[in-house]
Write an enzyme that holds these catalytic residues in place. Structure first.
Site, PDB file in Angstrom:
ATOM      1  N   CYS A  28       0.879  -1.178   0.000  1.00 50.74           N
ATOM      2  CA  CYS A  28       0.000   0.000   0.000  1.00 50.74           C
ATOM      3  C   CYS A  28       0.910   1.220   0.000  1.00 50.74           C
ATOM      4  CB  CYS A  28      -0.968  -0.029   1.182  1.00 50.74           C
ATOM      5  SG  CYS A  28      -0.185  -0.113   2.807  1.00 50.74           S
ATOM      6  N   ARG A  88      -2.284  -0.793   5.291  1.00 56.21           N
ATOM      7  CA  ARG A  88      -3.409  -1.477   4.659  1.00 56.21           C
ATOM      8  C   ARG A  88      -3.007  -2.854   4.135  1.00 56.21           C
ATOM      9  NH1 ARG A  88      -5.182   3.352   0.707  1.00 56.21           N
ATOM     10  NH2 ARG A  88      -2.923   3.688   0.810  1.00 56.21           N
TER      11      ARG A  88
END
Length: 362
Positions: A312, A317
């Site tokens: 990410c 994430r």
């Protein structure tokens, strides 16, 4: 060994009067009143399961509320027995000496005590790190300062949908034997009928993490290894960012003035905006089932049939995506900790293949 661990886990869980249906040797739970999904060394648990663990005085239990910066949300109300973990304790961008640097320009938000727990003094500095994890010798002492060692049973939660997963992935990488994510976080705990507290839980640091290096270095892939694997077609790379980030039309990080994606990446989805993770979470803040995520990934071309890494912006994430792949039993998976930040802006950026790359004025 996996089956034995599964059996041991199930035996322990029976004390909590839970109901399970198992599929396959890894013992992944398809239905449970108290667990949402399960791997022998990682589970996503409900507030009811955590409450049962607390009531049973589970040996080695450590409850960790993760967030960036100070304990603002923690101080407003947290799960009894939880300590607050500032994510800057496990990662940093810049580490400038306190003795000669204004407080607002240190490159980190941790306390003097948290620096000293790593053996770092007010005059120490470290090389730029692009929000990667601390070097191992500092990371493991930071975990010990939290009261975590290899034998701990750690339960992690957060208000931010990726802060908890970031810490949970770090614990697995380091080698903590049992790591759990609490679905729904503090809000879910309160919704389940349990009280929050504003009483700070003092830390209980342990003398040693119990290992002098991470026990699962394979869970992290660095830039040279990823570059080589992509060039040879030996790896699938999932992009866990917004559609705009993936397509090169958005750059939501204030400190990453670059649009684009790593060449060859497959969109693994995330949320509509940073930091949401709607593709992985339900509206009430609980986690979607692995089957739902697997179906979403399959439609995107991510199937787990070959080595897979996730990335990410800076590894938050993508940590949640890693945990889903881990729970699904995928083999040869890794988190690309450097993310788009270092890939697009680091000292070797000219060597890194990119698509839709463009600099952005911030």
């Amino acid at each position: 060994m996996i089956l034995a661990s599964t059996e041991m886990f199930v035996t322990n869980c029976l004390n909590y009067r839970m109901l399970y249906i198992f599929e396959g040797a890894i013992g992944r739970i398809l239905f449970s009143h108290s667990l949402l999904f399960f791997h022998p060394y990682f589970a996503v648990i409900t507030p009811q399961a955590l409450h049962a663990m607390i009531e049973a005085k589970t040996p080695g239990l450590v409850i960790l509320e993760a967030s960036w910066g100070g304990p603002k949300d923690y101080d407003a109300g947290h799960i009894p027995g939880a300590i607050h973990v500032n994510t800057d304790e496990i990662e940093y961008d810049e580490f400038l000496p306190r003795a000669t640097t204004p407080a607002g320009k240190l490159g980190r938000s941790v306390t003097v005590e948290e620096d000293r727990a790593k053996g770092l003094s007010e005059t120490d500095s470290l090389p730029k790190n692009w929000w990667n994890l601390y070097p191992d010798k500092y990371l493991l002492t930071a975990l010990a300062h939290m009261g975590v060692n290899v034998a701990s049973e750690a339960v992690v939660y957060s208000k931010d949908p990726s802060a908890g997963p970031r810490l949970a992935w770090t614990l697995l990488y380091a080698g903590v034997k049992k790591v759990h994510l609490l679905s729904g976080g503090a809000a879910g705990w309160e919704k389940a009928g349990y009280a929050l507290t504003t009483e700070t839980t003092p830390r209980a640091p342990v003398k040693s993490f119990g290992a002098d290096k991470p026990l699962h270095p394979e869970y992290l892939i660095g830039i040279p290894a990823l570059r080589k694997a992509l060039a040879s077609g030996a790896i699938v790379l999932g992009d866990v960012r917004t559609k705009g980030e993936f397509e090169g039309t958005g750059a939501p990080y204030s400190y990453i003035p670059a649009k684009g994606r790593i060449k060859g990446a497959v969109w693994a989805k995330a949320g509509e905006t940073l930091p949401t993770m709607d593709a992985y979470m339900n509206p009430d803040g609980s986690y979607k089932s692995p089957e739902e995520v697997a179906a979403m990934w399959k439609a995107q071309g991510l199937t787990g049939d070959k080595p897979t890494a996730f990335y990410c912006g800076t590894g938050w994430r993508s940590s949640l995506a890693f945990l889903y792949a881990y729970a699904l039993g995928w083999k040869n998976i890794a988190n690309f900790d450097s993310g788009w930040f270092e890939w697009s802006m680091g000292p070797d950026m000219e060597k890194n293949p990119m698509e839709h790359y463009a600099k952005v004025e911030k």
